[in-house]
Each structure stands twice: as structure tokens, then as C-alpha cells.
Design a protein around this motif. Structure first.
Motif: not given
Length: 329
Positions: A141-158
């Protein structure tokens, strides 16, 4: 105040009773709230519902006719609520906007790591005495690009967890939280760039008209070959038929779902002694690179306690005609 709780499980009863006040009388129904069961709410001041209860115009009209004044949802999402009908009928509604963002975020990462490192396969193999590593190859996972769709409380925690892994996090949200962006160190981008760039796409947005089937044949086609998709938000965010098509082609390399568009007929119940009639769902289960859990992302003791406390508080504020910041307007 008389409260009718629908879609009750044993854990709902325990958590709500632990938080209930003396001036609230609670009756629990195992039934899902539908047009057929709405009559059970006759004589109650309020109903408490969950994600798969029906709150369409017909049900709401029946509730109003039965004397219901308040609806309290013990969840954050309210895509199952006809808000305009609710307003027209004069029924006040409230939700639990933030119960335990970390609970869903941690489940998201658990699904991600299980898929990546094939934990489910390795568990079954070792029980049978098979210690071969063939077919269990994962990736860092280190160095990979993670796309988070939605930056509410759960998205930010992730996002926080992913940054701890050393991943590069990009995010899309029509309403950008720039203060948190600086604290957590992630980058906002447009949706097209996120979909074409991310190695892993994780959904954390509400379901509404603009997000329905956000992931469809066209958007999935634009993703990287072998992309991992995680959905712990709402089933209707993805077109399931498109998922199957792109799983077959190899475009989707890994898929984890904690939600499903037609889950109301399946999730939260034991169907182990019956034949599931949903052919699309059964097709998903045949893929070796797919994991499905039954909407359990929220399911921690801490989350249940907070859900119950907020639900009872919402009801108390309505009863006392006080301002409720959790009211859905």
C-alpha cells in the motif's frame, strides 16, 4: 413520548434501552418499515428507523394518519427518505450524522487489506494444512495512490489511516474541506483525474441524484487496469451490472462491498437455509477477487452507543421543541 422502533435486532434494543430516558416509552418491532407494516405505528408519537426502512410518500402518509409526528433515523444517510413529502406532511426528521467515522474507516481498510493480501484465502488454506503461497501475492500500500471520493467524517478518517500507510491520497468532493486538507496532507482533484490515477478507489459519499451510479460502465472504463474498488457507503453509488462486466474483463482487479443496491431484501437477516433469488448478487459471489460483507462497517460497540445516545437526544429535542442541529431540512 411513545416511540416505535423498526428493523430491530438484539443489539439495537440493548443500546437504545441503555440510553433511553424515563419519559420515552419504547416498543420494538423486528419488522422493516414498509407500506404494509406502517400500521404498526398507530398510536405512537415517533418512529425510529434504519437504512433499509421505507420512507416514501405512501409510508409517510400512513405514519401521519396514525399520529406520528417525528422520525429519528439511527444512521447518517437518508436517501430512503422522501424529504419533500415529509415537509409537506409536517413530520420532523433527524439523523445521526457522525456516530463513529473511525468504525467505517477501519472496516474499509480491513476490506482493502484482506483483498490485497488474500487473508480470506490464506485462512481457509491453513485450516486444511495448505501452506503454499501460490496465488496469494499482494502489493505494498505504501507509495500507492488512493482515491477517496467524499471527504466527510468517514472519508477523512480513511484518509488519515492511508497516510499512516505511506500512501499518496487524492480526493474528490464538490465541497472541499481545505482546513482538514492541510492537517492531513492530501490533494483535492477532479473526479476524472481521480478515477484515471488511483490504484485504489474508496467511496465515502452520500447517495443522491448526482451520485447515483457514480461508478458506471463509462467511469469504470477510465480507471487503471486492475484497480481496487471499495464501497462502504451506499450500494446505489455503483452500477452492479457494470461491476460484473469489468470484473470479467479484468479491469477491476479487486472489489469489496459492504453495501449493495438491492440489499434491503438480503442484509441484516439469516438466509443460510434458503436460496437467494438475486441472480446479480449471486454472480458477484462467484468471483475469487470479490469480498462482500453485510453492511457491518458501522458495527462496533462504540458506534452503537453513540447512535443510541444521539437518537434519543434527537427525539428529546423534538419533544421539547428545541433547536436540533441534526434535523434534516
Amino acid at each position: 413520548m411513545k416511540l416505535a422502533v423498526f428493523s430491530t435486532k438484539s443489539y439495537d434494543k440493548s443500546s437504545l434501552m441503555a440510553s433511553a430516558t424515563n419519559n420515552i416509552s419504547i416498543t420494538f418491532f423486528e419488522n422493516r418499515l414498509t407500506s404494509l407494516t406502517a400500521k404498526l405505528a398507530a398510536g405512537f408519537d415517533a418512529v425510529c428507523v434504519f437504512v433499509n426502512d421505507e420512507l416514501n410518500q405512501d409510508v409517510l402518509s400512513e405514519l401521519k394518519a396514525n399520529g406520528v409526528k417525528f422520525i429519528v433515523l439511527r444512521c447518517a444517510g437518508f436517501n430512503n427518505l422522501d424529504l419533500e413529502a415529509c415537509k409537506a406532511l409536517g413530520i420532523q426528521c433527524a439523523r445521526v450524522p457522525a456516530y463513529s467515522p473511525e468504525a467505517v474507516a477501519e472496516h474499509t481498510v480491513a476490506l482493502m487489506m484482506t483483498l490485497n493480501r488474500h487473508i480470506h484465502k490464506a485462512f481457509n488454506r491453513t485450516k486444511e494444512g495448505n501452506f503454499s503461497l501460490a496465488g496469494l501475492l499482494g502489493f505494498n500500500i505504501h507509495g500507492k495512490t488512493i482515491g477517496i471520493i467524499g471527504t466527510g467524517n468517514i472519508g477523512l478518517a480513511t484518509t488519515k489511516i492511508m497516510k499512516g500507510f505511506g500512501a499518496n491520497v487524492i480526493a474528490f468532493d464538490p465541497v472541499q474541506n481545505t482546513s482538514k486538507q492541510q492537517d492531513i496532507d492530501f490533494t483535492y482533484t477532479d473526479l476524472d483525474t481521480l478515477l484515471t490515477t488511483a490504484d485504489i478507489v474508496s467511496l465515502h459519499c452520500p447517495l443522491n441524484q448526482s451520485t447515483h451510479h457514480l461508478l458506471n460502465d463509462k467511469s469504470i472504463s477510465s480507471m487503471k487496469d486492475g484497480v481496487m474498488i471499495i464501497n462502504t457507503s451506499r450500494g446505489g453509488l455503483v452500477d452492479t451490472a457494470s461491476l460484473i462486466k469489468h470484473l470479467k474483463s479484468g479491469k477491476i482487479g479487486h472489489l469489496a462491498l459492504d453495501v449493495y443496491e438491492q440489499e434491503s431484501e438480503l442484509f441484516f437477516e439469516d438466509h443460510s437455509e434458503s436460496i437467494i433469488q438475486d441472480d446479480i448478487f449471486q454472480r458477484l459471489l462467484t468471483f475469487p477477487n470479490v469480498i462482500i460483507t453485510g453492511h457491518q462497517g458501522f458495527f462496533t460497540g462504540e458506534a452503537l452507543t453513540q447512535i443510541a445516545k444521539t437518537t434519543i437526544t434527537n427525539l428529546t429535542l423534538f419533544a421539547e421543541s428545541k433547536i436540533n442541529h441534526n434535523e434534516i431540512t
